[in-house]
Design a protein around this motif. Structure first.
Motif, short mmCIF file in Angstrom:
data_model
loop_
_atom_site.label_atom_id
_atom_site.label_comp_id
_atom_site.label_asym_id
_atom_site.label_seq_id
_atom_site.Cartn_x
_atom_site.Cartn_y
_atom_site.Cartn_z
N ILE A 73 12.19 48.03 38.58
CA ILE A 73 13.58 48.18 39.04
C ILE A 73 14.55 47.45 38.12
N ASP A 74 14.10 47.16 36.88
CA ASP A 74 15.02 46.53 35.93
C ASP A 74 16.19 47.47 35.64
N ILE A 75 15.91 48.79 35.59
CA ILE A 75 16.96 49.79 35.65
C ILE A 75 17.08 50.19 37.12
N PRO A 76 18.28 50.07 37.71
CA PRO A 76 18.41 50.27 39.17
C PRO A 76 18.30 51.74 39.58
N ILE A 77 17.07 52.24 39.63
CA ILE A 77 16.83 53.63 40.01
C ILE A 77 16.81 53.74 41.53
N THR A 78 17.64 54.58 42.06
CA THR A 78 17.93 54.64 43.50
C THR A 78 16.69 54.71 44.40
N PRO A 79 15.76 55.66 44.20
CA PRO A 79 14.63 55.73 45.13
C PRO A 79 13.82 54.45 45.18
N ARG A 80 13.63 53.81 44.03
CA ARG A 80 12.82 52.59 44.02
C ARG A 80 13.51 51.48 44.80
N LEU A 81 14.80 51.31 44.58
CA LEU A 81 15.54 50.27 45.28
C LEU A 81 15.59 50.55 46.78
N GLU A 82 15.88 51.80 47.14
CA GLU A 82 16.01 52.15 48.56
C GLU A 82 14.68 52.06 49.27
N ARG A 83 13.59 52.39 48.58
CA ARG A 83 12.29 52.33 49.24
C ARG A 83 11.83 50.88 49.43
N ILE A 84 12.18 49.99 48.51
CA ILE A 84 11.88 48.57 48.70
C ILE A 84 12.66 48.04 49.91
#
Length: 253
Positions: free
Chosen positions: A109-120
């Motif tokens: 998530i060093d690049i703020p990719i939406t699905p990864r951030l939202e799923r965390i």
């Protein structure tokens, strides 16, 4: 992509596919090329978080639709999965089966990719809603080539997870590869749920419980939004469409 192409071809439009490979510089090069080619519109799975790159398209009056991801500071039609609902389905199923120690693995998530951030974020909320503790070593965001090494450590810990949620199909591949090499049984020793219902999950032994996305409907909506912006540039407002996930129960938990 196939659905989008089919929809746009019905309206006499040709589709060019550019793969940025999650590289912001490569994405920018492609966008510059498409602008110089004077395309009618662009559908983007945005990689970077530099709003100037995408507002450049707006400044050149090129209609665009974001898919799967959002970018702060950019106003655009967007089509996404309801990521919070997706992870809630996964955690809820595992909790109902008695799992308390659940790990979540996703890509960086060093690049703020939406699905990864939202799923965390969704994972933390889902665990809390079931009154389950989120331990320091329960959430892992790391490159694909480090996933198996991380699994070796967490599964060899004193109190290892009894279930793992894979953030997407790429993470799932690494998890299954490691478990197979180590002869760790699914779901006997560890249960598995993955977000993204790809073809092999149905035929893997045991078959993998997944959270599916309505890919075809999302593709149709994406094409529809772009066509509307191309034919009616003055329409408003911009809307973010969230599609409901589906729990596909199989044998891995």
């Amino acid at each position: 992509m196939r659905t989008v192409e089919e929809q746009l071809q019905q309206h006499g439009m040709k589709v060019f596919i550019c793969d940025s490979a999650d590289d912001p510089e490569k994405e920018k090069e492609y966008l510059d090329l498409l602008v110089s080619t004077q395309v009618d519109g662009i559908i983007i799975f945005p990689v970077g978080n530099d709003f100037k790159v995408y507002n450049y398209l707006i400044d050149h009056s090129i209609p665009m639709v974001f898919v799967d991801r959002l970018v702060d500071g950019v106003t655009s039609d967007s089509v996404l999965l309801d990521n919070h609902a997706a992870i809630f389905l996964a955690v809820s199923m595992l909790a109902e089966k008695g799992h308390e120690n659940i790990a979540f693995l996703t890509l960086p998530i060093d690049i703020p990719i939406t699905p990864r951030l939202e799923r965390i974020e969704g994972f933390k909320k889902a665990m809390a809603s079931h009154k389950l503790e989120v331990r320091e070593d329960d959430i892992h965001s790391l490159p694909r080539n480090q996933i198996q090494e991380k699994l070796a450590r967490i599964l060899d810990a004193e109190n290892p997870p009894t279930a793992i949620v894979a953030g997407n199909d790429l993470v799932l591949r690494e998890i299954l590869s490691y478990l197979k090499k180590q002869k760790i049984s699914i779901p006997g020793e560890v249960a598995i749920v993955s977000i993204d219902d790809v073809a092999y999950t149905e035929f893997y032994e045991p078959s993998i419980t997944t959270i599916g996305q309505p890919i075809q409907q999302m593709g149709i909506k994406t094409a529809e939004l772009l066509l509307n912006r191309i034919t009616n540039s003055d329409q408003a407002p911009y809307i973010t469409y969230r599609f409901a996930p589906e729990l596909i129960v199989r044998s891995s938990c």
